[in-house]
Design an enzyme around this catalytic site. Structure first.
Site, short mmCIF file in Angstrom:
data_model
loop_
_atom_site.label_atom_id
_atom_site.label_comp_id
_atom_site.label_asym_id
_atom_site.label_seq_id
_atom_site.Cartn_x
_atom_site.Cartn_y
_atom_site.Cartn_z
N ARG A 148 -2.91 -4.58 4.13
CA ARG A 148 -2.35 -4.66 2.92
C ARG A 148 -1.92 -6.28 2.60
NH1 ARG A 148 1.35 -0.66 5.54
NH2 ARG A 148 1.05 1.12 4.55
N LYS A 172 5.11 -1.69 6.34
CA LYS A 172 6.13 -1.21 5.53
C LYS A 172 7.19 -0.95 6.45
CE LYS A 172 3.53 0.15 1.26
NZ LYS A 172 3.46 1.45 0.24
N HIS A 244 -5.97 -5.11 -2.59
CA HIS A 244 -5.95 -3.76 -1.89
C HIS A 244 -7.44 -2.90 -1.94
CE1 HIS A 244 -3.50 -0.64 -0.58
NE2 HIS A 244 -3.89 0.36 -1.34
N ARG A 247 -8.87 -2.86 1.42
CA ARG A 247 -8.31 -1.97 2.37
C ARG A 247 -8.97 -0.44 1.98
NH1 ARG A 247 -3.45 -0.49 5.03
NH2 ARG A 247 -2.30 1.17 4.31
N HIS A 270 -0.34 4.69 7.99
CA HIS A 270 0.20 5.76 7.01
C HIS A 270 1.08 6.65 7.80
CE1 HIS A 270 -3.28 5.27 3.77
NE2 HIS A 270 -2.33 4.27 3.70
N TYR A 279 -7.14 8.01 -0.17
CA TYR A 279 -8.14 6.92 -0.18
C TYR A 279 -9.70 7.52 -0.01
CZ TYR A 279 -4.69 3.23 0.96
OH TYR A 279 -3.68 2.51 0.73
#
Length: 300
Positions: A148, A172, A244, A247, A270, A279
């Site tokens: 990211r 995150k 992004h 990614r 994730h 994705y």
């Protein structure tokens, strides 16, 4: 209870209990502040404890005129979470958002770059300038590791474990993960460190930061976006690309070449495999090829 204090408490709860990233917290705060501003503008004096479905529905209708369905859905989701929090903390007995439906939105899939397009972008970099070498390394790292943009800008020298073939990434909610890094990408990072970064007057707060601007500070997210947008124009690539996109391309290319979905999930950081599947927008031909190649009865 005042809106300002309720919103502040809720954001603190999300930060401490849920471990959400700063960007996510700011989005939640912005949407809730929008509701507070709507009430002030219309001189509606009502506390979060007394706000009802009719009032919130009127606010959402107002929002709907200004934003796209995806943003509208985010506002509704944020409000639902906020009132769930008030119920959880026993300030309210009900959630007025329970019967308000989010707009139906299609799954938005970002553009993917082909390997040829990634090579075109890198070829468009002016390597005669010091920042050119840095920018090439940034693109190589984004694509090779599926990071990211915030993970890239906060990457540290102490996060590089090249002997082991990994980098440590802070994702995150400050969650750490190890991502494999190829010798190809290691080579560019080492060139940047040894030949470019070493000549930059590094600011005290950024001594361990890998990618620096000319003033020796950590690069901003906006700067990475600008670098990529400018290169896309130079390379003649018409797709709407951002950091992004690299990614997304990383994940898609891995899957196309036979990588395991669970492994991709771990590399992307994730929590849920469902997020990783979003994705994967491979065309039907690729799925058919997979069936023919791997199913035991495909040859009968």
């Amino acid at each position: 209870m005042k809106w300002e204090s309720a919103i502040k408490d809720y954001i603190s709860y999300l930060r401490i209990e849920r471990g959400l990233s700063q960007n996510t917290l700011e989005n939640y705060k912005r949407d809730l502040t929008k509701l507070q501003r709507y009430l002030d503008t219309n001189e509606i004096r009502i506390s979060p404890i007394k706000a009802d479905k009719t009032l919130l529905q009127e606010f959402i209708y107002t929002v709907a005129k200004e934003v796209k369905p995806r943003s509208q859905a985010r506002v509704i989701s944020g409000l639902r979470g906020f009132f769930n929090y008030l119920v959880f903390e026993e300030y309210r007995e009900d959630n007025p958002m329970e019967l308000i439906e989010s707009p139906k939105i299609g799954r938005k899939l970002p553009d993917t770059l082909s390997l040829e397009e990634i090579d075109k972008l890198i070829a468009a970099i002016d390597l005669s300038k010091p920042q050119g070498e840095r920018n090439r390394t940034i693109l190589e790292t984004l694509y090779a590791c599926g990071l990211r943009v915030t993970e890239l800008t906060t990457l540290k020298l102490s996060d590089l474990y090249f002997k082991e073939g990994f980098i440590s990434v802070t994702g995150k909610g400050d969650k750490q993960r190890f991502v494999p890094i190829s010798e190809h990408t290691q080579k560019y990072i080492n060139i940047y460190i040894d030949e470019i970064r070493t000549h930059i007057p590094v600011q005290a707060a950024s001594t361990d930061t890998l990618f620096l601007n000319r003033r020796g500070k950590q690069l901003t997210r906006a700067m990475i976006f600008t670098i990529i947008k400018d290169l896309a124009i130079k390379a003649g690539i018409k797709k709407n690309i951002s950091p992004h996109t690299f990614r997304h391309s990383f994940a898609t290319h891995l899957l196309q070449n036979g990588a395991d979905l669970r492994a991709i999930q771990q590399m992307l950081g994730h929590e849920s495999i469902t997020t990783t599947e979003i994705y994967m927008h491979l065309d039907r031909n690729h799925l058919a090829d997979a069936l023919l190649q791997y199913h035991p009865r495909s040859s009968h």
